[in-house]
Design a protein around this motif. Structure first.
Motif, short mmCIF file in Angstrom:
data_model
loop_
_atom_site.label_atom_id
_atom_site.label_comp_id
_atom_site.label_asym_id
_atom_site.label_seq_id
_atom_site.Cartn_x
_atom_site.Cartn_y
_atom_site.Cartn_z
N THR A 1 -16.46 -11.41 -58.55
CA THR A 1 -15.45 -12.16 -57.79
C THR A 1 -15.48 -11.75 -56.32
O THR A 1 -15.50 -10.57 -55.98
N LEU A 2 -15.47 -12.74 -55.45
CA LEU A 2 -15.44 -12.52 -54.00
C LEU A 2 -14.31 -13.35 -53.41
O LEU A 2 -14.12 -14.51 -53.78
N GLY A 3 -13.56 -12.76 -52.48
CA GLY A 3 -12.49 -13.50 -51.83
C GLY A 3 -11.27 -13.65 -52.71
O GLY A 3 -10.95 -12.79 -53.54
N TRP A 4 -10.56 -14.77 -52.53
CA TRP A 4 -9.32 -15.01 -53.26
C TRP A 4 -9.59 -15.15 -54.75
O TRP A 4 -10.54 -15.81 -55.16
N CYS A 5 -8.74 -14.52 -55.56
CA CYS A 5 -8.97 -14.49 -57.01
C CYS A 5 -7.90 -15.31 -57.72
O CYS A 5 -6.70 -15.09 -57.52
N GLU A 6 -8.33 -16.27 -58.51
CA GLU A 6 -7.43 -17.06 -59.34
C GLU A 6 -7.74 -16.89 -60.83
O GLU A 6 -7.36 -17.71 -61.65
N TYR B 1 -6.96 -6.90 -59.12
CA TYR B 1 -7.88 -7.26 -58.05
C TYR B 1 -7.12 -7.63 -56.78
O TYR B 1 -7.60 -7.41 -55.67
N ASN B 2 -5.91 -8.18 -56.94
CA ASN B 2 -5.11 -8.60 -55.79
C ASN B 2 -4.34 -7.46 -55.15
O ASN B 2 -3.55 -7.68 -54.23
#
Length: 243
Positions: A169-174, A222-223
Motif C-alpha cells: 500500500t502506498l499513499g492514502w489507505c482505504e 497504517y493510518n
C-alpha cells in the motif's frame, strides 16, 4: 511293614440332602378360561396363566449426617503487630561466616579440580538435527490479496493474534482488513475459523498484548491510529481505546 492306605478322592465328597424351597404361584380363587382359535379354525379353552408373587423392591438414599468446614490461613499483618521481632546478632553472624568461608572455598576448589564435567565433551558442529516442526496452522477464510503484517502471543502463551493487510500500500489507505485471534489450545479449535475477528479500517501494521492482562490487545494501523481491544469482553466494536 504295610504302607498306609491312601484315601480315594471320592471320599472327600459327602452325600447330603438340602431342604428345597417352595415358590407359591398366584392363582385366582376361581379358574379363568378363555376361548382360543388356532390357525386350523378349531377352538379350545385356555386356562389361567400362573406366575410367582411380585418381587418387592425398595430404594434407600444414604448420605453422611454431619458436615464440617474448616478454613486455614496465615495471619494478617495486623495480627502480627504485637508479635516479638527477633533481631539477628550481627557479631555472631559475622563470626559464623568467618568460620565457614574457608571450608566452603576449599570444597569448591576441590570440586572444580576433581569433577571436570565438560572436560571430555566435544561439540559436533557438522551434525545438526532439525528439531523444529509445525504444530498448528491457522488461517482466515475469504481473504484475497492480504498478507500477514504482524503476530503476537498473549502472556499466557495460549492465544495468538494475527493482523492482515496489504504490504504494497502506498499513499492514502482505504483497505479494511481483519485482526484475528485464535485460542490455540482450545479443544474445539477450527484452524480456518478464528475465535475473534476484528475488522479495522486502514489495516493494522503491528499488534501486541498487554504484559500482565492476557485479554487486552493493542494494534497500530497504517493510518497512524492506535486501537486497544478487550478480546475477552465479546463486544469489540467500538474498541476499548482509540487515538
Amino acid at each position: 511293614m504295610d504302607s498306609p492306605k491312601q484315601e480315594h478322592p471320592s471320599a472327600r465328597f459327602v452325600a447330603e440332602s438340602i431342604d428345597g424351597i417352595t415358590v407359591r404361584s398366584a392363582v385366582p380363587d376361581r379358574p379363568f378360561y378363555k376361548v382360543v382359535q388356532d390357525k386350523d379354525g378349531q377352538t379350545y379353552a385356555q386356562g389361567v396363566r400362573l406366575q410367582t408373587d411380585k418381587v418387592e423392591r425398595a430404594n434407600r438414599r444414604l448420605q453422611s449426617l454431619e458436615v464440617k468446614e474448616m478454613d486455614i490461613q496465615t495471619e494478617s499483618p495486623g495480627d502480627a503487630q504485637g508479635a516479638e521481632v527477633l533481631e539477628p546478632d550481627e557479631h555472631v553472624l559475622a563470626q559464623f561466616l568467618r568460620d565457614v568461608a574457608p571450608i566452603m572455598e576449599q570444597e569448591l576448589l576441590l570440586a572444580w579440580q576433581t569433577l571436570p564435567v565438560f572436560e571430555s565433551y566435544v561439540p559436533v558442529w557438522d551434525d545438526v538435527a532439525e528439531t523444529c516442526e509445525m504444530t498448528h496452522q491457522v488461517w482466515k477464510e475469504g481473504l484475497v490479496d492480504l498478507q500477514v503484517t504482524s503476530v503476537a502471543w498473549n502472556t499466557t502463551g495460549a492465544t495468538l493474534a494475527c493482523a492482515f493487510g496489504k504490504l504494497d500500500t502506498l499513499g492514502w489507505c482505504e483497505v479494511t482488513a481483519p485482526v484475528c485471534v485464535w485460542n490455540i489450545f482450545r479443544p474445539q479449535l477450527v484452524a480456518g475459523e478464528p475465535d475473534t475477528v476484528i475488522q479495522v479500517q486502514g489495516f493494522v501494521m503491528c499488534v501486541a498484548f498487554h504484559p500482565t492482562k492476557p485479554s487486552l490487545l493493542a494494534g497500530g494501523t497504517y493510518n497512524g491510529e492506535l486501537q486497544i481491544w478487550n478480546t475477552g469482553a465479546g463486544e469489540l466494536d467500538p474498541p476499548l481505546g482509540n487515538t
